[in-house]
Design a protein around this motif. Structure first.
Motif, PDB file in Angstrom:
ATOM      1  N   HIS B  92       0.955  -1.213  -0.094  1.00 46.54           N
ATOM      2  CA  HIS B  92       0.021   0.007  -0.054  1.00 46.54           C
ATOM      3  C   HIS B  92       1.089   1.038  -0.052  1.00 46.54           C
ATOM      4  O   HIS B  92       0.462   2.202  -0.773  1.00 46.54           O
ATOM      5  N   ASP B 243      -2.746   7.306   5.943  1.00 47.33           N
ATOM      6  CA  ASP B 243      -3.505   6.124   6.173  1.00 47.33           C
ATOM      7  C   ASP B 243      -4.111   6.109   7.528  1.00 47.33           C
ATOM      8  O   ASP B 243      -5.090   5.178   7.656  1.00 47.33           O
ATOM      9  N   ILE B 264      -5.912  10.901   1.365  1.00 50.26           N
ATOM     10  CA  ILE B 264      -6.461  10.194   2.651  1.00 50.26           C
ATOM     11  C   ILE B 264      -6.962   8.936   2.011  1.00 50.26           C
ATOM     12  O   ILE B 264      -7.549   8.494   1.157  1.00 50.26           O
ATOM     13  N   THR B 265      -6.379   7.894   2.838  1.00 53.86           N
ATOM     14  CA  THR B 265      -7.091   6.394   2.747  1.00 53.86           C
ATOM     15  C   THR B 265      -7.518   6.136   4.180  1.00 53.86           C
ATOM     16  O   THR B 265      -6.770   6.585   5.251  1.00 53.86           O
ATOM     17  N   PRO B 266      -8.558   5.601   4.361  1.00 50.73           N
ATOM     18  CA  PRO B 266      -9.064   5.052   5.732  1.00 50.73           C
ATOM     19  C   PRO B 266      -8.530   3.882   6.490  1.00 50.73           C
ATOM     20  O   PRO B 266      -9.292   3.094   6.780  1.00 50.73           O
ATOM     21  N   HIS B 267      -7.181   3.967   6.719  1.00 49.40           N
ATOM     22  CA  HIS B 267      -6.656   2.980   7.836  1.00 49.40           C
ATOM     23  C   HIS B 267      -6.705   1.641   7.009  1.00 49.40           C
ATOM     24  O   HIS B 267      -7.702   0.336   7.672  1.00 49.40           O
ATOM     25  N   VAL B 268      -6.565   1.457   5.627  1.00 53.11           N
ATOM     26  CA  VAL B 268      -6.685   0.214   4.774  1.00 53.11           C
ATOM     27  C   VAL B 268      -5.559  -0.445   4.352  1.00 53.11           C
ATOM     28  O   VAL B 268      -5.563  -1.354   3.808  1.00 53.11           O
ATOM     29  N   HIS B 273      -6.485  -6.821   4.056  1.00 57.74           N
ATOM     30  CA  HIS B 273      -6.827  -6.794   2.424  1.00 57.74           C
ATOM     31  C   HIS B 273      -6.306  -7.651   1.370  1.00 57.74           C
ATOM     32  O   HIS B 273      -6.663  -7.616   0.450  1.00 57.74           O
ATOM     33  N   LEU B 274      -5.045  -8.144   1.963  1.00 55.47           N
ATOM     34  CA  LEU B 274      -4.643  -9.322   0.935  1.00 55.47           C
ATOM     35  C   LEU B 274      -4.764 -10.560   1.492  1.00 55.47           C
ATOM     36  O   LEU B 274      -4.902 -10.856   2.633  1.00 55.47           O
TER      37      LEU B 274
END
Lengths: 308, 308
Positions: B92, B243, B264-268, B273-274
């Protein structure tokens, strides 16, 4: 002294470099109609006003506007500048692929909506299968970067050659459907030559998996805008990333802007966005200026002009 | 039979895998208060309702909510799941860096405005200098990916160790300012431990070059929100990619959403996620379930609980 008009004016470091290299050329950076050589760009409709012109070294790859009948006087040598853009296009494509795989465009959309939302699972780089359609100079650089992340990389080209180490599979264009049918990413780097115009039909996109990301850094006439809109409307594939369009620039009223499954960049993959691309162009100019003064054949002469 | 409550319920393939491995455990996927073992997640306020609980294997790295006094009954073993997220966080961060370098977030903004605009020159990957602050498991994976593009990679860590090949420079945390003062990208992967809380002040960001991209995939309390907003308002650095935030989730009313120089990404970055992250978690569970039934010491036991 041979007068060379450079437009646009290069940064001072490059001016000095050229002037240090050559005593036989006078470099001018303001429009001078007496120039024997033009380097860079001049509008097609103005180029005949340069009465002494013998050689036009364009900074572009595509020089269609200058090969039309009546644009360049007979006898004027036209050269283009291929290869110098390869790295910048490959890097733009690489970043676009990774960004789309990690759904960064969707998170940017969410940000615009003040929306804290998990967009779900993403794929792992080393498990991706990527097919590069139009496997030339740019494709080779891109393939090396993708292979660096342990992706499975497939190339498609017009004529067969030996498969480089950093490619897992190499196909001929006849086998396009086979090559694109089971991959996570399809990248087109095809030029806009006759046989490629509208080569991709709705059926081509339907041959891809529904979770495929398609990235176009080649030419926008690879498919019709009608096909493009059908692909987007019917969600034939997951994400469409495009740097090129059938008609450029895109009209502010275009329907394309609004698609969240289309990622738009405005034909910026090439075009000297990297400093090293301009450095490579200056190196090409130095080579060709040397050849010109020695009366040798220039590099990258575009022969097939006056044919349209 | 030892009853194991798994929450959330894993995909069937993982259920089969666990059930094939063990005859001594009964795996249940619907809440069962008799469970001796919980794997995954249960709300802190509900965990005391599991009267027979002896071991809680969390799927998270940060388990602060369970180490507070009164949450877990005395004698219950708490384990977390470090390392399994390293690759997903590194990937990420890598995609976020390349996307920001190529200004893809600005082009997405332009798309929202129906705006065909060239956002100007971009930097070449091989000429980038990147500093990774908090050089652990994730940092090592990230450094290898960056080095694969021939970047100059600098690491900053708390205790000195041998510099790996894929790192160009390694500094101690005391030399943070030196390490971040002349780089294109600073990535923080620092955990939220006490000494790191508000470690970065406005002064820290002012030590960076004005064209620096800062990427935070560590913890949001590395600086105060006041500092963050000053950095953004005064354009201390070029692009801020985050993040993580001091208060999560971000409020829909937060002022942060509107900044175009904040991505901004929302703590991902982590959070399974993998697919391979979950696979690694299942492998950790298999190892610990084996140890548990044999009465051996479990991996990743969190000892320092009940201390707040």
């Amino acid at each position: 002294m041979i007068k060379v008009f450079m437009n646009p004016k290069p940064r001072e470091a490059y001016q000095r470099k050229l002037e240090c290299f050559f005593n036989d050329y006078e470099f001018v950076y303001e429009e001078d109609r007496d120039a024997e050589v033009i380097i860079g760009s001049v509008k097609p409709e103005q180029i005949r006003e340069f009465r002494n012109l013998k050689w036009f070294q364009s900074y572009a790859v595509g020089v269609d506007a200058y090969t039309k009948k009546g644009v360049l006087p007979e006898g004027v040598i036209l050269c283009n500048a291929p290869h110098v853009h390869s790295r910048e296009v490959a890097e733009h494509a690489f970043a676009s692929i990774l960004s789309a795989v990690k759904k960064l465009h969707l998170y940017r959309d969410d940000q615009h909506q003040n929306r804290w939302k998990d967009e779900g699972p993403v794929k792992e780089f080393s498990r991706l299968r990527v097919c590069i359609v139009g496997f030339g100079d740019i494709g080779n650089i891109l393939a090396k970067m993708l292979k660096g992340l342990n992706m499975h990389v497939i190339g498609v080209k017009r004529t067969m050659s030996e498969k480089p180490d950093y490619l897992d599979e190499l196909y001929l264009k006849e086998d396009l459907y086979k090559a694109i049918s089971d991959v996570d990413v399809v990248v087109s780097i095809l030029p806009g030559a006759g046989e490629n115009v509208h080569l991709f039909t709705l059926d081509t996109f339907k041959k891809m998996r529904k979770d495929t990301i398609f990235v176009n850094v080649g030419r926008g006439n690879l498919y019709s805008e009608e096909t493009l809109r059908k692909v987007l409307d019917e969600h034939i594939i997951e994400t469409f990333v495009s740097d090129v369009y059938e008609k450029e620039p895109l009209d502010p009223e275009s329907e394309l802007w609004r698609y969240d499954n289309l990622v738009i960049t405005p034909h910026v993959a090439g075009g000297y966005h990297l400093e090293s691309a301009y450095e490579a162009f200056i190196d090409l100019c130095i080579e060709n200026l040397t050849r010109y003064k020695e009366g040798r054949k220039l590099l990258n002469v575009v022969e097939e002009r006056f044919d349209r």
